[in-house]
Design a protein around this motif. Structure first.
Motif, PDB file in Angstrom:
ATOM      1  N   THR A   1       1.144  -1.342   0.117  1.00 41.55           N
ATOM      2  CA  THR A   1      -0.023   0.136   0.045  1.00 41.55           C
ATOM      3  C   THR A   1       0.834   1.205   0.136  1.00 41.55           C
ATOM      4  O   THR A   1       2.125   1.098   0.387  1.00 41.55           O
ATOM      5  N   GLY A   2       0.288   2.475  -0.380  1.00 44.25           N
ATOM      6  CA  GLY A   2       0.911   3.786  -0.098  1.00 44.25           C
ATOM      7  C   GLY A   2       2.375   3.794  -0.671  1.00 44.25           C
ATOM      8  O   GLY A   2       2.570   3.448  -1.961  1.00 44.25           O
TER       9      GLY A   2
ATOM     10  N   THR B   1      -1.709   9.393   1.736  1.00 42.62           N
ATOM     11  CA  THR B   1      -1.790   7.866   1.438  1.00 42.62           C
ATOM     12  C   THR B   1      -3.164   7.604   2.291  1.00 42.62           C
ATOM     13  O   THR B   1      -3.955   8.169   2.835  1.00 42.62           O
ATOM     14  N   GLU B   2      -3.665   6.219   1.953  1.00 42.59           N
ATOM     15  CA  GLU B   2      -4.769   5.817   2.416  1.00 42.59           C
ATOM     16  C   GLU B   2      -4.734   5.896   3.919  1.00 42.59           C
ATOM     17  O   GLU B   2      -5.717   6.222   4.774  1.00 42.59           O
TER      18      GLU B   2
ATOM     19  N   SER C   1       2.202  13.346  -2.827  1.00 41.48           N
ATOM     20  CA  SER C   1       1.637  11.891  -3.019  1.00 41.48           C
ATOM     21  C   SER C   1       2.723  10.913  -3.003  1.00 41.48           C
ATOM     22  O   SER C   1       3.921  11.361  -3.100  1.00 41.48           O
ATOM     23  N   PRO C   2       2.220   9.590  -2.930  1.00 39.54           N
ATOM     24  CA  PRO C   2       3.209   8.548  -2.825  1.00 39.54           C
ATOM     25  C   PRO C   2       4.445   8.454  -3.812  1.00 39.54           C
ATOM     26  O   PRO C   2       5.468   8.480  -3.834  1.00 39.54           O
TER      27      PRO C   2
END
Length: 273
Positions: free
Chosen positions: A31-32, A205-206, A233-234
């Motif tokens: 993730t992320g 991120t989420e 942003s990532p």
């Protein structure tokens, strides 16, 4: 800006075979920031291993890496446990043969006033951020020493450089990461191992969005307090990672790189009118 499906456009300056022959392990790679880094490493020629506590997060990323024609190992581990880290690293070595790049990306966080932090809350965050980074670094470092070198990158954070209200646990853990990377850089340079810290600022991120939603934070206001007047942003963390793990950074070790849109300097240079 990346659309989340592949290498961010800002990495097009790097040769597609930049990391050919390398094998990377990315913690929190499902993730992320970790997901974006894992995909970009594969896009630039590396075989990739990803790990987290949840295989459901890893499987979609593993499928995308395999579709790029790279070897992939996806394996779960709770990096707060040295035994689980050692077993995870052995699994990666069994499947991919070596680890030449380690990206310590896995993290944890929640907002809490310092006086309300429980022992379990402190340990959950510091255990993931600092203990987990240390255990992965030590386990992979042993292999790199025997194998002739490698590159280690750890994700710190700019909140480790100043007081960050409600982040006592994560700020302390991230500050420890910076010193850890500097220390192993000094100790392990003789073995051909480089170690550096990337310090993201506020990256949307989420996981961060979830924390903010719970706390009722205003994203627009936070963005206005950053010199570049936007959240990160990532994908913004990918190009510096590619540089640091490549031969282009052969003489760079023990260094710290903020990726924060000028957040740290905003108080000194922002809104001068």
């Amino acid at each position: 800006m990346s659309d989340g499906r592949g290498t961010p456009p800002s990495t097009d300056i790097f040769a597609s075979d930049l990391l050919e022959g390398e094998t990377a392990l990315v913690t929190g790679g499902g993730t992320g920031i970790g997901k974006h880094i894992a995909l970009a490493l594969a896009d630039h020629g590396a075989d990739v291993a990803i790990t987290s506590r949840d295989m459901d997060h890893l499987e979609p990323v593993a499928e995308r890496i395999e579709a790029k024609g790279r070897r992939i190992c996806a394996t779960t581990a709770d990096i707060r446990s040295r035994d689980e880290v050692d077993a995870m690293v052995e699994t990666v070595l069994d499947e991919l043969g070596e680890i030449t790049i380690l990206v310590n990306n896995a993290g944890a966080n929640f907002l809490s006033p310092a006086e309300e932090l429980s022992e379990n809350g402190w340990r959950a965050v510091v255990g993931t951020i600092l203990d987990g980074t240390a255990y992965c670094t030590f386990a992979v470092g042993e292999h790199m020493i025997d194998n002739g070198g490698g590159s280690i990158v750890a994700m710190g954070a700019t909140n480790s450089e100043r007081g960050a209200p409600y982040h006592a646990h994560s700020g302390a853990g991230k500050a420890g990461i910076t010193n850890l990377m500097q220390t192993v850089a000094a100790e392990w340079a003789q073995y051909g191992i480089r170690a550096n810290t990337i310090a993201p600022g506020i990256i949307e991120t989420e996981a961060l969005s979830s924390v903010w939603d719970e706390a009722g934070r205003d994203r627009d206001q936070i963005g206005r307090d950053i010199a570049m007047e936007r959240l990160g942003s990532p994908a913004d963390c990918v190009p510096i990672t590619l540089f640091l793990v490549s031969d282009a950074a052969a003489y760079v070790t023990g260094s710290y790189f903020a990726v924060d849109g000028g957040q740290l300097v905003a108080d000194a240079g922002h809104h001068l009118e």
